[in-house]
Design a protein around this motif. Structure first.
Motif, short mmCIF file in Angstrom:
data_model
loop_
_atom_site.label_atom_id
_atom_site.label_comp_id
_atom_site.label_asym_id
_atom_site.label_seq_id
_atom_site.Cartn_x
_atom_site.Cartn_y
_atom_site.Cartn_z
N GLY A 44 0.72 -1.23 -0.08
CA GLY A 44 -0.07 -0.09 0.01
C GLY A 44 0.91 1.17 0.01
N PHE A 45 2.09 1.34 0.70
CA PHE A 45 2.72 2.30 0.87
C PHE A 45 3.28 2.73 -0.42
N ALA A 46 3.79 1.55 -1.03
CA ALA A 46 4.50 1.69 -2.38
C ALA A 46 3.63 2.05 -3.62
N ASP A 47 2.35 1.48 -3.65
CA ASP A 47 1.51 2.12 -4.45
C ASP A 47 1.03 3.40 -4.28
N GLY A 48 0.75 4.02 -3.11
CA GLY A 48 0.66 5.16 -2.96
C GLY A 48 1.76 6.16 -3.44
N LEU A 49 3.13 5.80 -3.23
CA LEU A 49 4.21 6.56 -3.57
C LEU A 49 4.36 6.45 -5.02
N ALA A 50 3.83 5.60 -5.88
CA ALA A 50 3.80 5.33 -7.30
C ALA A 50 2.58 6.40 -7.84
N ALA A 51 1.53 6.28 -7.14
CA ALA A 51 0.57 7.27 -7.53
C ALA A 51 0.81 8.76 -7.37
N VAL A 62 10.41 0.99 1.67
CA VAL A 62 9.37 1.56 0.82
C VAL A 62 9.87 1.71 -0.74
N ALA A 63 10.86 2.49 -0.67
CA ALA A 63 11.30 2.64 -2.26
C ALA A 63 11.91 1.36 -3.02
N LEU A 64 12.36 0.21 -2.17
CA LEU A 64 12.73 -0.83 -2.99
C LEU A 64 11.48 -1.87 -3.12
N GLU A 65 10.56 -1.55 -2.65
CA GLU A 65 9.03 -2.26 -2.90
C GLU A 65 8.35 -1.55 -3.96
N LEU A 66 8.72 -0.11 -4.11
CA LEU A 66 8.11 0.46 -5.28
C LEU A 66 8.95 -0.08 -6.38
N TYR A 92 17.30 -0.69 5.18
CA TYR A 92 17.14 -2.06 5.47
C TYR A 92 16.51 -2.63 4.01
N ALA A 93 16.56 -3.72 3.97
CA ALA A 93 15.82 -4.63 3.02
C ALA A 93 14.77 -5.35 3.85
N GLY A 94 14.20 -4.46 4.74
CA GLY A 94 13.21 -5.01 5.62
C GLY A 94 14.15 -5.60 6.84
N ASP A 107 15.90 -10.36 -1.67
CA ASP A 107 16.03 -11.35 -3.19
C ASP A 107 16.21 -10.27 -3.98
N LEU A 108 15.61 -9.14 -3.88
CA LEU A 108 15.26 -8.23 -4.89
C LEU A 108 16.58 -7.47 -5.24
N LEU A 109 17.52 -7.40 -4.50
CA LEU A 109 18.71 -6.63 -4.39
C LEU A 109 19.53 -7.07 -5.77
N PRO A 110 19.70 -8.34 -5.92
CA PRO A 110 20.48 -8.73 -7.18
C PRO A 110 19.98 -8.45 -8.48
N ARG A 111 18.72 -8.15 -8.30
CA ARG A 111 17.85 -7.98 -9.60
C ARG A 111 17.52 -6.27 -9.92
#
Length: 267
Positions: free
Chosen positions: A70-77, A98-102, A119-121, A195-199
């Protein structure tokens, strides 16, 4: 100060300057005022936008069950509503998560990432025993008589907060909503974006306080090793709030990085 509405939520933001867009995402128990030195110091050559996330500052309260998505989607909006994408996206502490989730959900909106003392969480960055201790400590703090929540976490600065920052920190702390903080802490305890960091396929600037006791420098080193195109800048003599404790080197690092990697540039 401006506002947008997303799914019944009002999201507030501050905007300054002109030039390539830089979106600033604050940490937990904070609001956009924590970026005041960056709003002032980077506006000469960047369009700097700092939001009050849902549940903070002048934005709406969090809905029940609101999660990291929800935070990431709000930032995208916000980025879409203001026509900023693809943008440089900078997040500090919880805001970096939040930026990573965005980036995970909407990579086309992100030109570069700037991750500050983050953090990555918690689950994705800290030992399990440390996560359990933090959750238990936070629950005790939230159950106690009211305190200035933003000032209650140890290790935010290398030593005592600089005297000139105390009024600002007190103002921010006075506006912290316990329900928001409780929800964020539960999200952070379970979040694991390692798991997102290498991608990550955009240039990434890591800015870390040498003496950060909340997200130790070892976390930054793991980010640096995992993210393919990462640059680490260590800010001497600072703790977890390096952007406030020593804004000049932080601003210099962000300014130079954004110049080197303009949005839309081919890699």
């Amino acid at each position: 100060m401006g506002f947008i509405r997303v799914g019944g939520l009002r999201i507030a933001y501050e905007r300054a300057g002109q030039g390539p867009p830089l979106v600033l995402v604050h940490g937990a128990a904070e609001d956009c005022r924590v970026w005041r030195p960056q709003l002032a110091g980077l506006a000469e050559e960047l369009t700097v936008v700092a939001w009050d996330e849902p549940g903070a500052g002048r934005s709406s309260d969090l809905p029940v069950g609101f999660g990291l998505a929800g935070f990431a989607d709000g930032l995208a909006a916000l980025i879409e509503a203001l026509g900023l994408g693809p943008a440089h996206v900078a997040g500090r502490s919880w805001g970096g998560t939040v930026a990573l989730e965005l980036y995970r959900r909407r990579p086309e909106l992100v030109a570069t990432l700037v991750l500050v003392d983050t953090y990555a969480g918690w689950k994705g960055s800290l030992p399990a025993a440390e996560v359990r201790a933090r959750v238990a400590g936070a629950r005790r703090m939230l159950a106690a008589p009211p305190v200035e929540l933003g000032l209650a976490f140890p290790g935010l600065f290398a030593g005592d907060p600089p005297a000139e920052l105390v009024p600002l920190l007190a103002d921010i702390a006075a506006d912290v909503r316990p329900a928001t903080l409780a929800q964020q802490l539960e999200i952070m305890a379970e979040a694991d974006l390692a798991d997102l960091l290498p991608r990550i396929d955009v240039p990434t600037l890591l800015i870390w306080g040498r003496l950060d006791a909340r997200s130790p420098l070892g976390v930054a080193r793991r980010f640096e090793a995992a993210i393919p195109d990462a640059t680490l800048v260590v800010v001497e003599g600072t703790g977890h709030m390096s952007n406030l404790e020593r804004p000049e080197p932080v601003n210099d690092a962000v300014r130079g990085f954004c110049r080197t990697h303009p949005p839309g540039a081919k890699r």
